[in-house]
Motif scaffolding. Structure first.
Motif, PDB file in Angstrom:
ATOM      1  N   PRO A 253      -3.461  -3.142 -10.290  1.00  0.00           N
ATOM      2  CA  PRO A 253      -4.218  -4.209  -9.630  1.00  0.00           C
ATOM      3  C   PRO A 253      -4.381  -3.953  -8.135  1.00  0.00           C
ATOM      4  O   PRO A 253      -3.492  -3.395  -7.482  1.00  0.00           O
TER       5      PRO A 253
ATOM      6  N   TYR B 206      -1.052 -12.956 -12.512  1.00  0.00           N
ATOM      7  CA  TYR B 206      -1.633 -12.026 -13.465  1.00  0.00           C
ATOM      8  C   TYR B 206      -1.104 -12.231 -14.877  1.00  0.00           C
ATOM      9  O   TYR B 206      -1.851 -12.166 -15.858  1.00  0.00           O
TER      10      TYR B 206
ATOM     11  N   ASN C 176       4.614  -6.966 -17.030  1.00  0.00           N
ATOM     12  CA  ASN C 176       3.943  -7.516 -15.862  1.00  0.00           C
ATOM     13  C   ASN C 176       4.913  -8.118 -14.852  1.00  0.00           C
ATOM     14  O   ASN C 176       4.595  -8.196 -13.664  1.00  0.00           O
TER      15      ASN C 176
ATOM     16  N   GLU D  36      -2.702 -15.408 -16.519  1.00  0.00           N
ATOM     17  CA  GLU D  36      -4.107 -15.202 -16.880  1.00  0.00           C
ATOM     18  C   GLU D  36      -4.246 -14.201 -18.023  1.00  0.00           C
ATOM     19  O   GLU D  36      -5.119 -14.346 -18.888  1.00  0.00           O
ATOM     20  N   THR D  37      -3.373 -13.202 -18.058  1.00  0.00           N
ATOM     21  CA  THR D  37      -3.409 -12.231 -19.147  1.00  0.00           C
ATOM     22  C   THR D  37      -3.055 -12.900 -20.469  1.00  0.00           C
ATOM     23  O   THR D  37      -3.683 -12.632 -21.509  1.00  0.00           O
TER      24      THR D  37
ATOM     25  N   THR E  73      -2.810 -14.740  -5.585  1.00  0.00           N
ATOM     26  CA  THR E  73      -1.620 -14.686  -6.439  1.00  0.00           C
ATOM     27  C   THR E  73      -0.405 -15.196  -5.676  1.00  0.00           C
ATOM     28  O   THR E  73      -0.463 -15.480  -4.482  1.00  0.00           O
TER      29      THR E  73
ATOM     30  N   THR F  80      -8.906  -8.592  -5.520  1.00  0.00           N
ATOM     31  CA  THR F  80      -8.691  -8.623  -6.962  1.00  0.00           C
ATOM     32  C   THR F  80      -8.257 -10.020  -7.359  1.00  0.00           C
ATOM     33  O   THR F  80      -7.407 -10.619  -6.688  1.00  0.00           O
TER      34      THR F  80
ATOM     35  N   GLU G 121      -7.135 -12.805 -10.716  1.00  0.00           N
ATOM     36  CA  GLU G 121      -6.345 -12.764 -11.949  1.00  0.00           C
ATOM     37  C   GLU G 121      -7.161 -12.288 -13.146  1.00  0.00           C
ATOM     38  O   GLU G 121      -6.667 -11.546 -14.000  1.00  0.00           O
TER      39      GLU G 121
ATOM     40  N   VAL H 185      -7.430  -8.504 -13.500  1.00  0.00           N
ATOM     41  CA  VAL H 185      -6.234  -7.851 -14.033  1.00  0.00           C
ATOM     42  C   VAL H 185      -6.100  -8.124 -15.525  1.00  0.00           C
ATOM     43  O   VAL H 185      -5.771  -7.222 -16.310  1.00  0.00           O
TER      44      VAL H 185
ATOM     45  N   VAL I 219       2.133  -2.750 -15.607  1.00  0.00           N
ATOM     46  CA  VAL I 219       1.326  -3.220 -14.477  1.00  0.00           C
ATOM     47  C   VAL I 219       2.010  -2.779 -13.184  1.00  0.00           C
ATOM     48  O   VAL I 219       3.162  -3.160 -12.918  1.00  0.00           O
TER      49      VAL I 219
END
Length: 247
Positions: A170, A13, A75, A16-17, A176, A212, A214, A217, A125
């Motif tokens: 999430p 996450y 995160n 990707e964020t 993940t 879910t 990436e 999120v 998160v």
């Protein structure tokens, strides 16, 4: 141009964020315990900064190297599957040190600059396990539940200084590194009496009704960071949204 600092960007996450905020034109401070230059785009708007949220000196050095930020995304976290009966308290404390106390320490460290500027956003998160607690993740769920209460209270406390505090929750993400990164930590945590039950639980995880990813999120964090309302919770992923609605 705004700047976001994101913890735990080496994979999943957080990674990707970081990519998502960069794609939206932001400056991104991507922090990792051991920075990896190969996972993020080469850009003069991305800085890789070493950071271990469990070490005060590391937090201080990372923030000094980063300069002013507009958004903090907490995160970084550790996953844990296992029967609580078989989980050493040292492992429970390890989970809380990162998931709970590390998140609190990062938040406390950035608040002086947010308060002084009368602006800023903290995005924490957590997990959909806080919406619907499941078996074999008791210690992990407890570490995330603590942050839910912490965040809800802090949001009221910082309203006076125009600092917004948000939660992103999430859902279950089988793609993940939740389990792979913690395999050694989880070894031996399913003793023989729990094995039949654990097999049924793990079998259910392999056939979820919804999952879910990436991107879900990253988009949830983006919405939370840019939300100017009093909304606190942002479930991320179809399964998390369904759980939030059911709750």
């Amino acid at each position: 141009m705004k700047t976001v600092l994101i913890t735990g960007c080496s994979s999943g996450y957080g990674l990707e964020t970081a990519r998502h905020f960069h794609a939206q034109g932001w400056n991104v401070i991507a922090t990792m315990r051991k920075p990896r230059e190969d996972v993020l785009p080469k850009s003069n708007r991305i800085w890789l900064v070493p950071l271990d949220v469990t070490k005060p000196q590391s937090i201080e050095a990372a923030l000094k190297a980063s300069g002013p930020i507009d958004v903090l995304v907490n995160n970084a976290g550790l996953g844990l599957f296992g029967a609580f009966e078989a989980t050493p308290m040292a492992t429970v404390r390890e989970i809380f040190e990162t998931n709970t106390f590390g998140m609190m320490a990062m938040t406390q460290a950035v608040l002086p600059q947010f308060r002084a500027r009368n602006s800023g956003v903290v995005v924490n998160v957590t997990s959909s396990a806080t919406l619907a607690p499941m078996p074999l993740v008791a210690a992990y769920t407890a570490s995330k539940m603590a942050i839910e209460g912490f965040t809800a209270s802090l949001a009221h406390e910082l309203e006076e200084f125009n600092v917004r505090v948000k939660l992103v929750e999430p859902g279950y993400g089988p793609t993940t590194s939740f389990t792979s990164n913690g395999a050694a930590r989880m070894e031996g945590l399913i003793p023989e009496p729990y094995a039949p039950f654990a097999q049924r639980v793990f079998a259910a995880f392999t056939q979820p009704a919804a999952v879910t990813n990436e991107a879900d999120v990253a988009q949830g964090v983006w919405r939370a960071a840019n939300d100017s309302t009093e909304r606190l919770r942002f479930p991320a992923g179809a399964d998390a949204v369904a759980l939030a609605q059911a709750k």
